[in-house]
Design an enzyme around this catalytic site. Sequence first.
Site, PDB file in Angstrom:
ATOM      1  N   GLY A  24       4.145   0.873   4.726  1.00 24.44           N
ATOM      2  CA  GLY A  24       3.462   0.527   3.856  1.00 24.44           C
ATOM      3  C   GLY A  24       3.304  -1.007   3.992  1.00 24.44           C
TER       4      GLY A  24
ATOM      5  N   GLY B 192       0.713  -1.253   0.042  1.00 19.02           N
ATOM      6  CA  GLY B 192      -0.066  -0.233  -0.112  1.00 19.02           C
ATOM      7  C   GLY B 192       0.762   1.296  -0.147  1.00 19.02           C
TER       8      GLY B 192
ATOM      9  CB  VAL C 175       6.652   7.538  -4.681  1.00 19.50           C
ATOM     10  CG1 VAL C 175       6.286   9.000  -4.620  1.00 19.50           C
ATOM     11  CG2 VAL C 175       7.944   7.292  -5.126  1.00 19.50           C
TER      12      VAL C 175
ATOM     13  CB  CYS D  32       4.168   9.375   1.437  1.00 19.23           C
ATOM     14  SG  CYS D  32       5.363   8.938   2.415  1.00 19.23           S
TER      15      CYS D  32
END
Length: 218
Positions: free
Chosen positions: A140, A72, A75, A169
């Site tokens: 993530g 999830g 970047v 992010c």
Amino acid sequence: MSLNDPIVRRRGRLDYEAAWMDMRVFTDRRDTETPDEFWLVEHPPVFTLGRAARREHVLDPGDIPVVQVDRGGQVTYHGPGQIVLYALVDLPRRQMGVRRLVTTLEDAILGLLAARGVTGHTVIGAPGVYVEGRKIAALGLRVRRGCSFHGLALNVDCDLQPFSRIDPCGYPGLPVTRTRDEGIEDGSTQLGDELAERIAAGLGRGPVSTAAAERESP
């Protein structure tokens, strides 16, 4: 040893895609008798894009590879001087959902910072940990067959310049920081060990540790 005692594996510097493959293989092969594991690793420089990430958030990758992955989140950057802890956890066995695991990971980072006089905080809808609005740790996860993999990344003394080449992010201009810049002198080994201990405590038990790195990148 109880099945509730996670094993900590210190795997040294490891190519990102090799670690990702190993996590998937471990998750696919594990069964109800497989202990949970935490992997402590450091990666060569790499940008990773989560499932919901948009490519336009990678502004100028240059010579740093970009890898699309199945976790999830958006970047982020991984590189030397950053603690990456992968949490390979059987959620049904611990009677917990992914939200509680996220909270456990965040709380472990917050506790580690607080023990050194640094006040961190979380942001609703933006998993990870921040210090006065500066992101110090990203998070993530992926859950498959009821088991989590991927995990968290804590900036210790890594080069922060690569973060300026992305929207961290998915947030343009999001400032980032590292433990060294927040006055924390402890290095990656000590912080990584404590982080694993705190996460294990949050899951209800203490970790059993293996000492050696298992694979190093060339």
